[in-house]
Every structure is written in C-alpha cells, then in structure tokens.
Design a protein around this motif. Structure first.
Motif, PDB file in Angstrom:
ATOM      1  N   HIS A  29      -0.697  -8.643  -4.956  1.00  0.00           N
ATOM      2  CA  HIS A  29       0.528  -9.293  -5.430  1.00  0.00           C
ATOM      3  C   HIS A  29       0.824  -8.898  -6.873  1.00  0.00           C
ATOM      4  CE1 HIS A  29       0.566 -12.716  -2.226  1.00  0.00           C
ATOM      5  NE2 HIS A  29       0.885 -11.545  -1.737  1.00  0.00           N
ATOM      6  N   HIS A  30      -0.212  -8.809  -7.687  1.00  0.00           N
ATOM      7  CA  HIS A  30      -0.028  -8.394  -9.080  1.00  0.00           C
ATOM      8  C   HIS A  30       0.527  -6.968  -9.142  1.00  0.00           C
ATOM      9  CE1 HIS A  30      -0.642  -8.002 -13.361  1.00  0.00           C
ATOM     10  NE2 HIS A  30      -1.292  -6.882 -13.132  1.00  0.00           N
ATOM     11  N   GLU A  31      -0.010  -6.084  -8.313  1.00  0.00           N
ATOM     12  CA  GLU A  31       0.464  -4.698  -8.300  1.00  0.00           C
ATOM     13  C   GLU A  31       1.925  -4.618  -7.862  1.00  0.00           C
ATOM     14  OE1 GLU A  31      -2.383  -2.644  -5.874  1.00  0.00           O
ATOM     15  OE2 GLU A  31      -3.910  -2.693  -7.442  1.00  0.00           O
ATOM     16  N   ILE A  32       2.290  -5.423  -6.886  1.00  0.00           N
ATOM     17  CA  ILE A  32       3.688  -5.452  -6.434  1.00  0.00           C
ATOM     18  C   ILE A  32       4.583  -5.947  -7.565  1.00  0.00           C
ATOM     19  CG2 ILE A  32       5.322  -6.583  -4.865  1.00  0.00           C
ATOM     20  CD1 ILE A  32       2.901  -6.679  -2.827  1.00  0.00           C
ATOM     21  N   PHE A  33       4.200  -7.056  -8.180  1.00  0.00           N
ATOM     22  CA  PHE A  33       5.004  -7.638  -9.255  1.00  0.00           C
ATOM     23  C   PHE A  33       5.118  -6.681 -10.440  1.00  0.00           C
ATOM     24  CE2 PHE A  33       5.556 -10.327 -13.018  1.00  0.00           C
ATOM     25  CZ  PHE A  33       6.734 -10.970 -12.668  1.00  0.00           C
ATOM     26  N   SER A  34       4.004  -6.071 -10.797  1.00  0.00           N
ATOM     27  CA  SER A  34       3.997  -5.131 -11.920  1.00  0.00           C
ATOM     28  C   SER A  34       4.929  -3.949 -11.651  1.00  0.00           C
ATOM     29  CB  SER A  34       2.572  -4.641 -12.171  1.00  0.00           C
ATOM     30  OG  SER A  34       2.536  -3.709 -13.208  1.00  0.00           O
ATOM     31  N   ALA A  35       4.868  -3.421 -10.445  1.00  0.00           N
ATOM     32  CA  ALA A  35       5.741  -2.296 -10.089  1.00  0.00           C
ATOM     33  C   ALA A  35       7.208  -2.716 -10.115  1.00  0.00           C
ATOM     34  CB  ALA A  35       5.358  -1.755  -8.713  1.00  0.00           C
ATOM     35  N   LEU A  36       7.483  -3.940  -9.668  1.00  0.00           N
ATOM     36  CA  LEU A  36       8.858  -4.442  -9.719  1.00  0.00           C
ATOM     37  C   LEU A  36       9.337  -4.578 -11.162  1.00  0.00           C
ATOM     38  CD1 LEU A  36       8.702  -7.155  -6.925  1.00  0.00           C
ATOM     39  CD2 LEU A  36      10.168  -5.120  -6.920  1.00  0.00           C
ATOM     40  N   GLU A  37       8.477  -5.113 -12.011  1.00  0.00           N
ATOM     41  CA  GLU A  37       8.848  -5.256 -13.426  1.00  0.00           C
ATOM     42  C   GLU A  37       9.170  -3.906 -14.059  1.00  0.00           C
ATOM     43  OE1 GLU A  37       7.003  -9.030 -15.673  1.00  0.00           O
ATOM     44  OE2 GLU A  37       5.572  -7.422 -15.277  1.00  0.00           O
ATOM     45  N   LYS A  38       8.402  -2.895 -13.686  1.00  0.00           N
ATOM     46  CA  LYS A  38       8.592  -1.550 -14.243  1.00  0.00           C
ATOM     47  C   LYS A  38       9.731  -0.798 -13.557  1.00  0.00           C
ATOM     48  CE  LYS A  38       3.713  -1.135 -15.355  1.00  0.00           C
ATOM     49  NZ  LYS A  38       2.445  -0.500 -14.969  1.00  0.00           N
ATOM     50  N   ARG A  39      10.244  -1.397 -12.486  1.00  0.00           N
ATOM     51  CA  ARG A  39      11.295  -0.761 -11.688  1.00  0.00           C
ATOM     52  C   ARG A  39      10.840   0.599 -11.157  1.00  0.00           C
ATOM     53  NH1 ARG A  39      16.199  -3.572 -12.322  1.00  0.00           N
ATOM     54  NH2 ARG A  39      16.122  -5.056 -14.030  1.00  0.00           N
ATOM     55  N   ASP A  40       9.560   0.643 -10.791  1.00  0.00           N
ATOM     56  CA  ASP A  40       8.947   1.862 -10.256  1.00  0.00           C
ATOM     57  C   ASP A  40       9.029   1.807  -8.730  1.00  0.00           C
ATOM     58  OD1 ASP A  40       7.270   3.892  -9.342  1.00  0.00           O
ATOM     59  OD2 ASP A  40       5.789   3.576 -10.936  1.00  0.00           O
ATOM     60  N   VAL A  41      10.062   2.416  -8.208  1.00  0.00           N
ATOM     61  CA  VAL A  41      10.348   2.337  -6.776  1.00  0.00           C
ATOM     62  C   VAL A  41       9.187   2.868  -5.941  1.00  0.00           C
ATOM     63  CG1 VAL A  41      11.900   3.131  -4.942  1.00  0.00           C
ATOM     64  CG2 VAL A  41      12.829   2.467  -7.169  1.00  0.00           C
ATOM     65  N   ASP A  42       8.612   3.976  -6.352  1.00  0.00           N
ATOM     66  CA  ASP A  42       7.506   4.557  -5.585  1.00  0.00           C
ATOM     67  C   ASP A  42       6.284   3.635  -5.578  1.00  0.00           C
ATOM     68  OD1 ASP A  42       8.984   6.827  -4.945  1.00  0.00           O
ATOM     69  OD2 ASP A  42       8.269   7.934  -6.709  1.00  0.00           O
ATOM     70  N   ALA A  43       5.989   3.040  -6.722  1.00  0.00           N
ATOM     71  CA  ALA A  43       4.841   2.129  -6.804  1.00  0.00           C
ATOM     72  C   ALA A  43       5.091   0.860  -5.989  1.00  0.00           C
ATOM     73  CB  ALA A  43       4.537   1.783  -8.256  1.00  0.00           C
ATOM     74  N   VAL A  44       6.325   0.359  -6.007  1.00  0.00           N
ATOM     75  CA  VAL A  44       6.663  -0.813  -5.197  1.00  0.00           C
ATOM     76  C   VAL A  44       6.478  -0.479  -3.720  1.00  0.00           C
ATOM     77  CG1 VAL A  44       8.519  -2.356  -4.440  1.00  0.00           C
ATOM     78  CG2 VAL A  44       8.264  -1.818  -6.868  1.00  0.00           C
ATOM     79  N   ASP A  45       6.993   0.666  -3.323  1.00  0.00           N
ATOM     80  CA  ASP A  45       6.877   1.086  -1.924  1.00  0.00           C
ATOM     81  C   ASP A  45       5.412   1.198  -1.506  1.00  0.00           C
ATOM     82  OD1 ASP A  45       8.012   2.140   0.599  1.00  0.00           O
ATOM     83  OD2 ASP A  45       7.051   4.006  -0.054  1.00  0.00           O
ATOM     84  N   LYS A  46       4.616   1.814  -2.330  1.00  0.00           N
ATOM     85  CA  LYS A  46       3.192   1.996  -2.021  1.00  0.00           C
ATOM     86  C   LYS A  46       2.471   0.649  -1.941  1.00  0.00           C
ATOM     87  CE  LYS A  46      -0.973   4.221  -3.761  1.00  0.00           C
ATOM     88  NZ  LYS A  46      -1.576   5.001  -4.842  1.00  0.00           N
ATOM     89  N   ALA A  47       2.697  -0.210  -2.928  1.00  0.00           N
ATOM     90  CA  ALA A  47       2.016  -1.507  -2.972  1.00  0.00           C
ATOM     91  C   ALA A  47       2.444  -2.407  -1.810  1.00  0.00           C
ATOM     92  CB  ALA A  47       2.286  -2.190  -4.312  1.00  0.00           C
ATOM     93  N   MET A  48       3.733  -2.433  -1.522  1.00  0.00           N
ATOM     94  CA  MET A  48       4.221  -3.267  -0.418  1.00  0.00           C
ATOM     95  C   MET A  48       3.730  -2.739   0.925  1.00  0.00           C
ATOM     96  SD  MET A  48       5.858  -5.974  -1.262  1.00  0.00           S
ATOM     97  CE  MET A  48       6.469  -6.350   0.365  1.00  0.00           C
ATOM     98  N   THR A  49       3.728  -1.435   1.083  1.00  0.00           N
ATOM     99  CA  THR A  49       3.265  -0.845   2.340  1.00  0.00           C
ATOM    100  C   THR A  49       1.810  -1.214   2.594  1.00  0.00           C
ATOM    101  OG1 THR A  49       4.842   0.976   2.188  1.00  0.00           O
ATOM    102  CG2 THR A  49       2.909   1.325   3.588  1.00  0.00           C
ATOM    103  N   LEU A  50       0.972  -1.066   1.592  1.00  0.00           N
ATOM    104  CA  LEU A  50      -0.439  -1.422   1.733  1.00  0.00           C
ATOM    105  C   LEU A  50      -0.596  -2.901   2.080  1.00  0.00           C
ATOM    106  CD1 LEU A  50      -3.482  -0.792   1.446  1.00  0.00           C
ATOM    107  CD2 LEU A  50      -3.239  -1.377  -0.973  1.00  0.00           C
ATOM    108  N   HIS A  51       0.098  -3.747   1.349  1.00  0.00           N
ATOM    109  CA  HIS A  51      -0.009  -5.191   1.558  1.00  0.00           C
ATOM    110  C   HIS A  51       0.459  -5.581   2.963  1.00  0.00           C
ATOM    111  CE1 HIS A  51      -0.303  -9.352   0.437  1.00  0.00           C
ATOM    112  NE2 HIS A  51       0.980  -9.561   0.669  1.00  0.00           N
ATOM    113  N   LEU A  52       1.591  -5.060   3.375  1.00  0.00           N
ATOM    114  CA  LEU A  52       2.129  -5.413   4.685  1.00  0.00           C
ATOM    115  C   LEU A  52       1.292  -4.838   5.830  1.00  0.00           C
ATOM    116  CD1 LEU A  52       5.942  -5.139   3.956  1.00  0.00           C
ATOM    117  CD2 LEU A  52       4.558  -7.215   4.194  1.00  0.00           C
ATOM    118  N   GLN A  53       0.672  -3.688   5.613  1.00  0.00           N
ATOM    119  CA  GLN A  53      -0.220  -3.139   6.635  1.00  0.00           C
ATOM    120  C   GLN A  53      -1.418  -4.061   6.848  1.00  0.00           C
ATOM    121  OE1 GLN A  53      -1.003   0.787   5.059  1.00  0.00           O
ATOM    122  NE2 GLN A  53       0.513   1.734   6.400  1.00  0.00           N
TER     123      GLN A  53
END
Length: 73
Positions: A29-53
């Motif tokens: 969750h921290h990685e997802i939030f951090s990526a969102l704060e940074k507006r890093d689309v690739d990092a958000v995609d990677k973090a969410m994909t891992l979490h949802l898997q």
C-alpha cells in the motif's frame, strides 16, 4: 457501495490465512501511495498489478476451500 464494502471486508477476513503478512500488505500500500504521489504511472501500474495479483490468488484459494460461500454469478 455498502454491499461492495461488505463483500470486500468478508474476503479480507476469510483471507487472513492466505495472504501475505500485514507488513507486506502495508508495504504494498505504501508503494502504491508513493507512486501515486510521484505521479509515476509505471510504478503505480507495477505496484497495483502485484498487489491485485496477490489478492486474486487469495480469493481463488478461498473460493476453492469454501465453494458454498460464493455464488456462481
């Protein structure tokens, strides 16, 4: 929305024996939030994909072990 929240809460409760440790989930969750704060689309995609898997795998295990708890909708 209340029905959806209830369903999610139920899966969370039932998945306690099947999911990663609370520390791992908090880290995800921290990685997802951090990526969102940074507006890093690739990092958000990677973090969410891992979490949802991981969540998806847990739900599949729960469904297999408790078929009568789920409808076939």
């Amino acid at each position: 929305m209340k029905i959806l929240k209830a369903a999610i809460d139920r899966v969370r409760y039932m998945s306690l024996d099947h999911v990663s440790s609370p520390e791992m989930l908090l880290k995800q969750h921290h990685e997802i939030f951090s990526a969102l704060e940074k507006r890093d689309v690739d990092a958000v995609d990677k973090a969410m994909t891992l979490h949802l898997q991981e969540i998806s795998e847990s739900v599949l295990l729960i469904r297999q072990e408790n078929r009568d708890w789920f409808s076939e909708e």
